[in-house]
Design a protein around this motif. Structure first.
Motif, short mmCIF file in Angstrom:
data_model
loop_
_atom_site.label_atom_id
_atom_site.label_comp_id
_atom_site.label_asym_id
_atom_site.label_seq_id
_atom_site.Cartn_x
_atom_site.Cartn_y
_atom_site.Cartn_z
N LEU A 179 0.85 -1.19 0.00
CA LEU A 179 0.00 0.00 0.00
C LEU A 179 0.89 1.24 0.00
N ILE A 194 3.82 0.40 2.26
CA ILE A 194 3.62 -0.46 3.44
C ILE A 194 3.54 -1.90 2.97
N GLU A 238 4.12 -4.69 5.22
CA GLU A 238 3.47 -5.45 6.29
C GLU A 238 3.07 -4.50 7.40
N ALA A 239 1.99 -4.85 8.11
CA ALA A 239 1.55 -4.11 9.28
C ALA A 239 1.02 -5.10 10.30
N MET A 276 0.24 -6.57 3.54
CA MET A 276 -0.81 -5.61 3.20
C MET A 276 -1.17 -5.71 1.72
N ARG A 304 -6.48 -2.29 1.26
CA ARG A 304 -6.59 -1.19 2.22
C ARG A 304 -7.39 -1.58 3.45
N ASN A 335 -7.39 -4.31 4.98
CA ASN A 335 -6.57 -5.08 5.92
C ASN A 335 -5.82 -4.17 6.88
N LEU A 336 -5.37 -3.01 6.38
CA LEU A 336 -4.65 -2.09 7.24
C LEU A 336 -5.57 -1.56 8.34
N GLN A 337 -6.76 -1.11 7.98
CA GLN A 337 -7.68 -0.56 8.97
C GLN A 337 -8.09 -1.62 9.99
N ASN A 390 -6.30 -4.18 11.03
CA ASN A 390 -5.18 -4.40 11.95
C ASN A 390 -4.98 -3.21 12.90
N ILE A 391 -5.25 -2.01 12.40
CA ILE A 391 -5.13 -0.84 13.27
C ILE A 391 -6.12 -0.95 14.43
N PHE A 439 5.45 -1.75 11.49
CA PHE A 439 5.27 -1.55 10.06
C PHE A 439 6.57 -1.90 9.34
#
Length: 609
Positions: free
Chosen positions: A540, A562, A564-565, A570, A573, A575-577, A579-580, A590
């Motif tokens: 991302l 990005i 990995e997070a 990743m 998109r 997936n990022l939210q 994990n956050i 990150f």
């Protein structure tokens, strides 16, 4: 039993929990904490075992079994010291629709045939009326339709080129070639065309007025020519009765079924043998026969009760209410709602929901025994008629004992007895912004893997509260293979796991009762780190970073990729939210590609102050 190994494992858990002994302790030197935990487990285990015993008969509203359970709940409320309702009882009464029943005085089946023959059948002796959706009064001709099967995929249609509109059809139970491994109807296995429901559908499509069913030879040999129960196929959309083979054989003597070669078939057995041999329909009118067929149905109203006990609060928020509930009813002997079709056996409902009811009792005992009153009123409710459509909970929200506008939370327990892999599911956590943090704090020292589904769940007693915008949660250990079957027995329950859920829930209730500001209804604001992204090859791409945001303070820069997070690649998109949200309040690592180098950043996901 295929769950035997699981049951043995749970029994081991139970034994170990009941004799909790430290590494250096002997049997006579248990710690006070271990003694308390052992007593709590013993109480909860007894609650579940007793409420799911055969003595309760499946706890269906309107039965002696649910009355017995109700008496037990009241006794435990009194023993704990819970306050009753204003009328001095612990019961909030309501009426619900009971079993659909046949009005016997308005039910008859008279068959008239050639030579002024009259067969006035006797209900429960040589015919059985099945439940229907509506009353009827038929006076019509009778047509034989073989097994009453219309199966396009097998090019077999016993209604083809036959006029049955407005007429009563006689059909044979199950299907042709039932014991033939080479049968097109799933060999010796029972196909879908054998079911009563499929036969009703086929008859209705052919515009038949009603159905008379006779046992096939296989059923007659196995069970005798017994009549089925009135609710065997539920409530039918067509008039439907079951007659004995002997009745139909009398009709065939006067009006035989004629084969394509002209042979006269004067018995059910002869008809079955020819259909089995050729797999060709023998459908035809029964010459000279008419039926006078009539019945009425009624639904008896049942009085049943929510069982309610109260612990008053103390302090500035004492007039606000937390409802702690779950249903204590179940399916009785099965029937509607059972996943074990046709099995008229006690459905003990150990997990569904003796376990949830045990949670209500145990939490009531603990809070009632506390030296300090809760900051808000606690109302413990064992709801009735959940299995009939959440009727007990719906009645409460329509007739609340304490105002709903002052009800700050509803906690629902439904099926907490199958804890596996230490996972606890918390549905509807997003109905208040405070719930997620409350759960995380309650989990400290208990260490469940908390599952917080993004989708809400409606099929339990929290739903009526949710519809009135009362913050609500549904605590659940997951569905299981024995759900709504006779196998949902005490032996399958993980009692130590249920106790662990109750320990967690006690901490949840304690927080909700003591927090200064009441929980508000509505989804929590999504936690964001202040970064804009777009899809890119391998990850991302960061297209923007907000000033003074978590992302800016952590070192993320525009143009970073990005990779990995939180240890996850990743690829999208969303997936990022996700994990956050998972790492909120924690350190999230990150892995980035910046220019031609790979770097790693650790971001502390806390709201900026």
């Amino acid at each position: 039993m295929k769950y035997q190994s699981e049951v043995l494992k749970l029994a081991g858990f139970l034994l170990s929990a009941m004799i909790t002994i430290g590494p250096s302790m002997s049997l006579g030197q248990e710690s006070p904490e271990a003694v308390q935990e052992s007593k709590r487990l013993e109480r909860v285990t007894y609650d579940i075992k007793y409420m799911s015993s055969d003595e309760m008969g499946g706890r269906q509203p309107g039965t002696p079994g649910i009355q017995l359970c109700e008496d037990y709940l009241i006794a435990e409320y009194k023993k704990a010291g819970l306050k009753p309702l204003a009328d001095g009882t612990y019961l909030q009464s309501l009426e619900v629709g009971g079993k659909r029943e046949i009005v016997k005085d308005s039910t008859k089946l008279i068959l008239t045939g050639p030579n002024d023959t009259k067969l006035d059948l006797k209900l429960g002796e040589n015919y059985q009326q099945l439940l229907g959706l509506r009353n009827f009064d038929l006076d019509t001709e009778v047509v034989f339709v073989g097994y009453g099967i219309s199966a396009d995929e097998h090019n077999y249609d016993e209604y083809q080129d036959l006029d049955v509109e407005g007429k009563l059809v006689v059909l044979i139970r199950r299907e042709p070639q039932a014991d033939d491994p080479e049968s097109v109807f799933d060999g010796a296995e029972t196909s879908r065309h054998a079911s009563g429901r499929r036969k009703v559908i086929a008859a209705r499509r052919a515009k038949a007025a009603g159905i008379l069913m006779i046992n096939d030879s296989g059923t007659a040999e196995e069970e005798g020519d017994e009549l089925i129960q009135t609710d065997r196929f539920g409530a039918n959309s067509l008039p439907f009765a079951h007659i004995k083979r002997s009745v139909f054989n009398e009709m065939l003597k006067l009006s035989p079924v004629v084969s394509p070669l002209g042979d006269k078939l004067e018995s059910v057995s002869a008809i079955e043998k020819l259909i089995d041999k050729n797999l060709e329909p023998l459908s035809q009118p029964l010459s000279g026969w008419k039926a006078d067929f009539e019945s009425e149905f009624e639904v008896n109203r049942i009085k049943t009760n929510n069982v309610v006990g109260i612990i008053e609060g103390e302090g500035p928020n004492a007039n606000e209410t937390i409802v702690i509930g779950g249903h204590y009813d179940h399916l009785g002997m099965g029937g509607r709602g059972s996943r074990a079709a046709g099995r008229r056996e006690i459905h003990n409902g150990a997990d569904d929901n003796a376990t949830g009811t045990a949670a209500i009792l145990e939490l009531a005992r603990r809070f009632a025994a506390s030296d300090k009153k809760p900051g808000r009123r606690l109302v413990f409710i064992a709801f009735t008629a959940e299995e009939m459509g959440l009727l007990g909970a719906q009645h409460y929200v329509n007739n609340p004992i304490f105002p709903l506008e002052d009800t700050v939370a509803m906690i629902n327990f439904d099926m907490i007895g199958w804890l596996r892999d230490n996972k606890l599911t918390l549905f509807n956590w997003s109905t208040s912004p405070v719930f997620s943090d409350v759960f995380d704090k309650a989990n400290e020292g208990i260490d469940f893997e908390l599952n917080k589904p993004t989708m809400a769940f409606g099929g339990s007693d929290h739903l009526p509260f949710n519809q009135r915008q009362v913050p609500n949660m549904f605590i659940h250990t997951g569905t299981n293979p024995v759900y709504h079957t006779p196998e949902d027995d005490f032996e399958a329950i993980n009692c130590p796991g249920a106790l662990k859920v109750i320990d967690f829930s006690e901490k949840v209730v304690d927080q909700l009762a003591s927090m200064e500001e009441r929980p508000t209804y509505g989804a929590p604001k999504p936690f964001r780190i202040g970064v804009q992204i777009e899809d890119a090859e391998g990850g991302l791409r960061v297209t923007g970073v907000n000033e003074d945001s978590i992302a800016a303070k952590g070192g993320l820069q525009e143009g970073d990729i990005i990779l990995e997070a939180g240890g996850e690649a990743m690829t999208a998109r969303r997936n990022l939210q996700k994990n956050i949200q998972k790492f909120k309040g924690k350190i999230m690592t990150f892995k980035l590609k910046r220019d031609d180098a790979e770097i790693q950043l650790n971001l502390k996901l806390e709201e900026p102050k």
